[in-house]
Design a protein around this motif. Structure first.
Motif, PDB file in Angstrom:
ATOM      1  N   ARG A 338     -17.788  14.071 125.084  1.00  0.00           N
ATOM      2  CA  ARG A 338     -17.879  13.232 126.280  1.00  0.00           C
ATOM      3  C   ARG A 338     -16.609  12.404 126.476  1.00  0.00           C
ATOM      4  NH1 ARG A 338     -24.138  12.264 125.389  1.00  0.00           N
ATOM      5  NH2 ARG A 338     -24.954  13.572 127.083  1.00  0.00           N
ATOM      6  N   GLY A 339     -15.996  11.973 125.372  1.00  0.00           N
ATOM      7  CA  GLY A 339     -14.752  11.227 125.483  1.00  0.00           C
ATOM      8  C   GLY A 339     -13.648  12.069 126.099  1.00  0.00           C
ATOM      9  N   VAL A 340     -13.555  13.329 125.691  1.00  0.00           N
ATOM     10  CA  VAL A 340     -12.548  14.221 126.277  1.00  0.00           C
ATOM     11  C   VAL A 340     -12.843  14.452 127.756  1.00  0.00           C
ATOM     12  CG1 VAL A 340     -11.560  16.545 126.188  1.00  0.00           C
ATOM     13  CG2 VAL A 340     -12.063  15.337 124.059  1.00  0.00           C
ATOM     14  N   MET A 341     -14.105  14.617 128.088  1.00  0.00           N
ATOM     15  CA  MET A 341     -14.472  14.829 129.494  1.00  0.00           C
ATOM     16  C   MET A 341     -14.144  13.600 130.325  1.00  0.00           C
ATOM     17  SD  MET A 341     -15.574  16.896 131.716  1.00  0.00           S
ATOM     18  CE  MET A 341     -16.327  16.916 133.346  1.00  0.00           C
ATOM     19  N   ASP A 342     -14.432  12.413 129.789  1.00  0.00           N
ATOM     20  CA  ASP A 342     -14.117  11.190 130.524  1.00  0.00           C
ATOM     21  C   ASP A 342     -12.612  11.070 130.758  1.00  0.00           C
ATOM     22  OD1 ASP A 342     -16.779  10.504 130.600  1.00  0.00           O
ATOM     23  OD2 ASP A 342     -16.666   9.090 128.931  1.00  0.00           O
ATOM     24  N   ALA A 343     -11.812  11.507 129.780  1.00  0.00           N
ATOM     25  CA  ALA A 343     -10.362  11.357 129.873  1.00  0.00           C
ATOM     26  C   ALA A 343      -9.727  12.399 130.783  1.00  0.00           C
ATOM     27  CB  ALA A 343      -9.742  11.443 128.478  1.00  0.00           C
ATOM     28  N   THR A 344     -10.319  13.600 130.847  1.00  0.00           N
ATOM     29  CA  THR A 344      -9.665  14.703 131.565  1.00  0.00           C
ATOM     30  C   THR A 344     -10.425  15.168 132.801  1.00  0.00           C
ATOM     31  OG1 THR A 344     -10.794  16.451 130.303  1.00  0.00           O
ATOM     32  CG2 THR A 344      -8.757  15.533 129.361  1.00  0.00           C
ATOM     33  N   GLY A 345     -11.735  14.946 132.836  1.00  0.00           N
ATOM     34  CA  GLY A 345     -12.536  15.432 133.949  1.00  0.00           C
ATOM     35  C   GLY A 345     -12.664  16.935 134.004  1.00  0.00           C
ATOM     36  N   ASP A 346     -12.396  17.605 132.897  1.00  0.00           N
ATOM     37  CA  ASP A 346     -12.341  19.069 132.904  1.00  0.00           C
ATOM     38  C   ASP A 346     -13.032  19.616 131.655  1.00  0.00           C
ATOM     39  OD1 ASP A 346     -11.723  21.762 133.029  1.00  0.00           O
ATOM     40  OD2 ASP A 346      -9.581  21.460 133.386  1.00  0.00           O
ATOM     41  N   LEU A 347     -14.114  20.378 131.839  1.00  0.00           N
ATOM     42  CA  LEU A 347     -14.827  20.930 130.694  1.00  0.00           C
ATOM     43  C   LEU A 347     -14.002  21.962 129.939  1.00  0.00           C
ATOM     44  CD1 LEU A 347     -18.431  21.265 132.156  1.00  0.00           C
ATOM     45  CD2 LEU A 347     -17.669  19.723 130.353  1.00  0.00           C
ATOM     46  N   ALA A 348     -13.031  22.582 130.593  1.00  0.00           N
ATOM     47  CA  ALA A 348     -12.143  23.501 129.876  1.00  0.00           C
ATOM     48  C   ALA A 348     -11.352  22.753 128.809  1.00  0.00           C
ATOM     49  CB  ALA A 348     -11.200  24.212 130.841  1.00  0.00           C
ATOM     50  N   HIS A 349     -10.982  21.497 129.096  1.00  0.00           N
ATOM     51  CA  HIS A 349     -10.294  20.682 128.094  1.00  0.00           C
ATOM     52  C   HIS A 349     -11.237  20.317 126.947  1.00  0.00           C
ATOM     53  CE1 HIS A 349      -6.379  20.142 129.954  1.00  0.00           C
ATOM     54  NE2 HIS A 349      -6.959  19.893 131.105  1.00  0.00           N
ATOM     55  N   VAL A 350     -12.513  20.131 127.250  1.00  0.00           N
ATOM     56  CA  VAL A 350     -13.496  19.868 126.196  1.00  0.00           C
ATOM     57  C   VAL A 350     -13.539  21.044 125.229  1.00  0.00           C
ATOM     58  CG1 VAL A 350     -15.947  19.492 125.721  1.00  0.00           C
ATOM     59  CG2 VAL A 350     -14.866  18.352 127.665  1.00  0.00           C
ATOM     60  N   VAL A 351     -13.569  22.260 125.764  1.00  0.00           N
ATOM     61  CA  VAL A 351     -13.596  23.442 124.904  1.00  0.00           C
ATOM     62  C   VAL A 351     -12.291  23.565 124.126  1.00  0.00           C
ATOM     63  CG1 VAL A 351     -13.827  25.948 124.847  1.00  0.00           C
ATOM     64  CG2 VAL A 351     -15.188  24.613 126.465  1.00  0.00           C
ATOM     65  N   ALA A 352     -11.167  23.324 124.791  1.00  0.00           N
ATOM     66  CA  ALA A 352      -9.875  23.437 124.108  1.00  0.00           C
ATOM     67  C   ALA A 352      -9.786  22.448 122.954  1.00  0.00           C
ATOM     68  CB  ALA A 352      -8.738  23.206 125.103  1.00  0.00           C
ATOM     69  N   ASP A 353     -10.276  21.235 123.166  1.00  0.00           N
ATOM     70  CA  ASP A 353     -10.281  20.253 122.080  1.00  0.00           C
ATOM     71  C   ASP A 353     -11.186  20.709 120.943  1.00  0.00           C
ATOM     72  OD1 ASP A 353      -9.651  17.378 121.129  1.00  0.00           O
ATOM     73  OD2 ASP A 353     -11.838  17.463 121.051  1.00  0.00           O
ATOM     74  N   ALA A 354     -12.318  21.311 121.288  1.00  0.00           N
ATOM     75  CA  ALA A 354     -13.221  21.810 120.250  1.00  0.00           C
ATOM     76  C   ALA A 354     -12.573  22.922 119.440  1.00  0.00           C
ATOM     77  CB  ALA A 354     -14.525  22.305 120.882  1.00  0.00           C
ATOM     78  N   VAL A 355     -11.813  23.767 120.103  1.00  0.00           N
ATOM     79  CA  VAL A 355     -11.079  24.825 119.396  1.00  0.00           C
ATOM     80  C   VAL A 355     -10.128  24.202 118.377  1.00  0.00           C
ATOM     81  CG1 VAL A 355      -9.321  26.621 119.655  1.00  0.00           C
ATOM     82  CG2 VAL A 355     -11.278  26.551 121.217  1.00  0.00           C
ATOM     83  N   GLU A 356      -9.424  23.166 118.811  1.00  0.00           N
ATOM     84  CA  GLU A 356      -8.486  22.485 117.902  1.00  0.00           C
ATOM     85  C   GLU A 356      -9.215  21.830 116.752  1.00  0.00           C
ATOM     86  OE1 GLU A 356      -5.223  18.819 117.955  1.00  0.00           O
ATOM     87  OE2 GLU A 356      -6.024  19.619 119.825  1.00  0.00           O
ATOM     88  N   GLN A 357     -10.317  21.142 117.044  1.00  0.00           N
ATOM     89  CA  GLN A 357     -11.076  20.462 115.994  1.00  0.00           C
ATOM     90  C   GLN A 357     -11.706  21.453 115.017  1.00  0.00           C
ATOM     91  OE1 GLN A 357     -11.386  17.031 115.483  1.00  0.00           O
ATOM     92  NE2 GLN A 357      -9.752  17.000 116.992  1.00  0.00           N
ATOM     93  N   THR A 358     -12.131  22.594 115.517  1.00  0.00           N
ATOM     94  CA  THR A 358     -12.753  23.604 114.661  1.00  0.00           C
ATOM     95  C   THR A 358     -11.788  24.117 113.624  1.00  0.00           C
ATOM     96  OG1 THR A 358     -14.192  24.290 116.483  1.00  0.00           O
ATOM     97  CG2 THR A 358     -13.937  25.852 114.664  1.00  0.00           C
TER      98      THR A 358
END
Length: 360
Positions: A338-358
């Motif tokens: 949710r923090g990534v979504m609040d910062a970017t407004g883009d669910l694709a960025h949420v997935v990209a961040d999850a890829v990095e965190q994984t």
């Protein structure tokens, strides 16, 4: 010291769009067959499952999880995909069933529920000495599992929108027959009788579809706890595994001392699970001893105190304490999404961040 094994269900996503892609067959083929642990297909082709070797040290569990995530990432890259530890897909997706006879039978039984299902869970196996000890553990750890659910919440987004839940996977999963908290069994004979009765209905097709929150494994001499979302971060997954092992240890000690199982009705455990799934650590949870609502930090502290002797024996108290402090201070995987979504407004960025965190 009791053995531990951890299974993770991971999403395969398009590197550009973040949409899940049906490449599990290719990823499994690309995986090194000589690797220490296998990568397998799952219900839908947009995900794979990993399972660590059996370990006793949580440091070794952490190393195995990191190694497996690296192996999946490498195999996925060779197939043209990335891998993300997400409990649900933030972006819209049409799941594609893995071509397997058992999965086709499940689809024929459950219809559109199967067609829509794509979730990632974390299953923790803890070794037990016998079915008697295993059932005794199941009967005594059940009120504490909603707190574990809250700590592992990592599925706030689904189908392109915020679900309103921290762990929406729990709600999706509980639509399936045979899921949720089980009543106290009392003995292995009663456990087997109840499972046989479920199979006799024809709705639960086999032992693999006995989807209790915690169950005896059919393949291993273990108790299998199935409530956590797959965790975004390995450190969180390791802390959850350490807590689950400590819960089994504590329950087995209570059984050996002749303490009865807490007679908490399954309906109340399910309601506690709902609160955990809805808000994670951001609101009140149900206290496993009193049944009343308390701040999440109070319920989590109660869990740690409940299993403290077991954590001290295993040497995991500092590990769990550090991880719990981090989760309470900075949030679960759901809060990060949710923090990534609040910062970017883009669910694709949420997935990209999850890829990095994984992969981190």
């Amino acid at each position: 010291m009791r053995t531990v094994g951890v299974e993770e269900e991971l999403l395969l996503v398009d590197p550009r769009t973040g949409v899940p892609v049906p490449l599990s067959g290719v990823v499994v083929t690309e995986h090194d067959p000589k690797a220490s642990a296998p990568i397998t297909t799952e219900l839908q082709q947009q995900q794979v499952e990993t399972g660590t070797p059996v370990r006793t040290s949580m440091a070794d569990v952490a190393a195995a999880l990191r190694d497996l995530r690296r192996q999946v990432a490498d195999a996925a890259a060779a197939a043209g995909a990335h891998v993300a530890a997400l409990g649900t897909s933030p972006l819209p997706v049409v799941p594609q069933l893995t071509p397997d006879a058992r999965y086709r039978r499940i689809r024929d039984l459950t219809g559109v529920m199967c067609d829509d299902h794509l979730t990632g869970g974390c299953h923790v196996h803890v070794g037990v000495a016998s079915d008697d000890e295993g059932v005794a553990a199941l009967d005594r750890l059940r009120p504490w599992l909603p707190v574990v659910t809250a700590l592992a919440t990592n599925s706030p987004f689904v189908d392109g929108r915020d679900s309103g839940y921290a762990g929406y996977r729990t709600q999706v999963w509980q639509r399936w027959p045979g899921t949720g908290p089980a009543d106290v069994f009392g003995s292995p004979a009663e456990y087997r009788r109840r499972v046989d009765a479920m199979l006799a209905t024809g709705v639960v097709l086999d032992h693999g579809m006995v989807y209790f929150d915690a169950r005896l494994s059919q393949r291993y001499p273990t108790v299998e706890v199935r409530v956590p979302d797959v965790c975004l971060r390995v450190d969180d997954a390791v802390a959850v595994a350490a807590l689950v092992r400590a819960l089994v240890d504590t329950a087995a000690d209570a059984w050996a001392a002749g303490e009865p199982a807490p007679p908490v009705p399954s309906a109340l455990v399910r309601l506690a699970s709902f609160r955990a799934s809805r808000w994670g650590l951001t609101d009140e949870l149900v206290h496993p001893r009193t049944g009343g609502t308390v701040p999440a930090a109070v319920a989590v502290t109660a869990l740690v105190e409940h299993v403290r002797p077991a954590l001290e024996r295993s040497g995991d108290l500092d590990l769990v304490g550090t991880a719990v402090d981090e989760l309470l201070a900075h949030g679960t995987g759901a809060d990060r999404q949710r923090g990534v979504m609040d910062a970017t407004g883009d669910l694709a960025h949420v997935v990209a961040d999850a890829v990095e965190q994984t992969a981190r």
